[in-house]
Design an enzyme around this catalytic site. Structure first.
Site, PDB file in Angstrom:
ATOM      1  N   GLY A   1      53.274  27.429  32.459  1.00  0.00           N
ATOM      2  CA  GLY A   1      52.256  28.443  32.714  1.00  0.00           C
ATOM      3  C   GLY A   1      52.844  29.803  33.008  1.00  0.00           C
ATOM      4  CG  MET A   2      51.511  34.502  33.921  1.00  0.00           C
ATOM      5  SD  MET A   2      50.055  35.582  34.015  1.00  0.00           S
ATOM      6  CE  MET A   2      49.343  35.057  35.581  1.00  0.00           C
TER       7      MET A   2
ATOM      8  CG  ASP B   1      48.750  14.261  33.388  1.00  0.00           C
ATOM      9  OD1 ASP B   1      48.483  14.915  34.413  1.00  0.00           O
ATOM     10  OD2 ASP B   1      47.875  13.632  32.746  1.00  0.00           O
TER      11      ASP B   1
ATOM     12  CB  THR C   1      44.448  29.051  35.960  1.00  0.00           C
ATOM     13  OG1 THR C   1      44.815  29.063  34.576  1.00  0.00           O
ATOM     14  CG2 THR C   1      45.577  28.450  36.787  1.00  0.00           C
TER      15      THR C   1
ATOM     16  CB  THR D   1      43.691  30.447  44.480  1.00  0.00           C
ATOM     17  OG1 THR D   1      42.917  31.609  44.202  1.00  0.00           O
ATOM     18  CG2 THR D   1      42.729  29.289  44.764  1.00  0.00           C
TER      19      THR D   1
ATOM     20  CE1 TYR E   1      41.778  27.923  40.014  1.00  0.00           C
ATOM     21  CE2 TYR E   1      40.984  29.765  41.327  1.00  0.00           C
ATOM     22  CZ  TYR E   1      42.030  29.067  40.750  1.00  0.00           C
ATOM     23  OH  TYR E   1      43.321  29.500  40.909  1.00  0.00           O
TER      24      TYR E   1
ATOM     25  CE  LYS F   1      45.066  26.131  43.017  1.00  0.00           C
ATOM     26  NZ  LYS F   1      46.278  25.674  42.284  1.00  0.00           N
TER      27      LYS F   1
ATOM     28  CD1 TRP G   1      42.474  38.729  42.084  1.00  0.00           C
ATOM     29  CD2 TRP G   1      42.510  40.940  41.904  1.00  0.00           C
ATOM     30  NE1 TRP G   1      41.187  39.161  42.249  1.00  0.00           N
ATOM     31  CE2 TRP G   1      41.178  40.530  42.151  1.00  0.00           C
ATOM     32  CE3 TRP G   1      42.774  42.300  41.770  1.00  0.00           C
ATOM     33  CZ2 TRP G   1      40.113  41.429  42.243  1.00  0.00           C
ATOM     34  CZ3 TRP G   1      41.721  43.192  41.883  1.00  0.00           C
ATOM     35  CH2 TRP G   1      40.403  42.759  42.102  1.00  0.00           C
TER      36      TRP G   1
END
Length: 289
Positions: free
Chosen positions: A10-11, A35, A61, A100, A124, A128, A149
């Site tokens: 991921g990012m 996984d 996400t 988050t 979401y 989390k 963000w």
């Protein structure tokens, strides 16, 4: 230190692996390689690699998909952390879980701290928060890091910053909401801070976000446009109600860390405006004016 990185594809995973390379022995795993809901595979990885820490970045996400497909959200964001933390505890491996600021409802008028009570307004956020609770319940040796963000990932990124610049290239006015406020955070900055956190701070809950004052989406958009050489006036403010989405967004997603202040620990988070300018100008070449 040797670290297994779950969700390395991921990012944030990509930014973390780039930042930690050469300083940490990395075992980066994307979803296809492991996984996090597959208990057998997680145990196989942690049992064979014997890491000093398990870093859990894997998760769902896409906020709007989470809202319309709760099973997708809770499988990735709640069950996955439960599996990883249980297996890690049985093998004596500490866990670092990235969560988050969206675990809060957004009704506060100032940045959220670790001492505010979570009350998510979206699927979401709830998923989390359940992931946080699982880590706390099953792994006594853990760090939970809340952030928000995020920007990073270069031209492969499909989130707010490059999406805005793609619209700017098309020309015309860009409408951006001004009633949502947050703390923009560069993934590479967060990765460096997390590594320092592990070295300096006890297990627990921490908020880590970009340095400097919070900003609205509209203010962030103007900074992005200016950094890329576009006219900031191309961004026009609007209200969230003008763009109804499946998932409600918290109006306040800015954060600060009272815990780090109490511990007198400075993780050295740069000002997000400086990091944003550098990121746009060095990593988004094809989108510059």
């Amino acid at each position: 230190m040797k670290a297994v990185i779950f969700g390395a594809g991921g990012m944030l995973g990509a930014g973390l692996c780039d930042e930690w390379k050469g300083r940490v022995g990395l075992i980066p795993l994307d979803h296809g390689q492991c996984d996090v809901c597959d208990r057998t595979r997680v145990r196989e990885v942690l049992g064979s690699e014997k890491p000093d820490i398990a870093v859990l970045l894997a998760g769902a996400t896409n906020v709007d998909r989470c809202e319309t497909d709760p099973l997708y959200a809770f499988r990735a964001n709640s069950l996955g952390p439960s599996v990883v933390s249980q297996v890690s505890r049985s093998l004596g491996v500490p866990v670092l879980f990235v969560s988050t600021i969206a675990v809060f409802d957004g009704d506060k008028t100032s940045p959220y701290t670790e001492f505010d009570d979570p009350s998510p307004c979206s699927v979401y956020g709830r998923s989390k928060l359940q992931g946080e609770n699982a880590v706390r319940s099953f792994s006594p040796d853990h760090w939970i890091v809340r952030t928000g963000w995020l920007f990073g990932g270069g031209e492969k990124d499909s989130k707010f910053v490059p999406s805005l610049l793609r619209k700017a290239r098309e020309g015309g006015v860009i409408r951006v909401v001004r009633d949502c406020v947050g703390s923009p955070t560069y993934t590479r900055d967060l990765a460096a801070a997390v590594l320092k956190l592990i070295d300096t701070s006890p297990f627990g809950l921490y908020h880590i976000v970009g340095g400097g004052p919070a900003a609205s989406r509209f203010e962030l958009a103007r900074e992005v446009l200016e950094a890329a050489g576009y006219d900031p006036e191309d961004a026009v403010p609007c209200q969230s109600s003008e763009y109804p989405l499946p998932a409600p967004r918290p109006r306040m997603e800015a954060a600060e860390s009272l815990v780090l202040r109490l511990l007198d620990v400075d993780l050295g988070m740069p000002l997000w405006r400086d990091s944003l300018k550098s990121y746009v100008r060095t990593c988004l070449h094809s989108l510059l004016r």
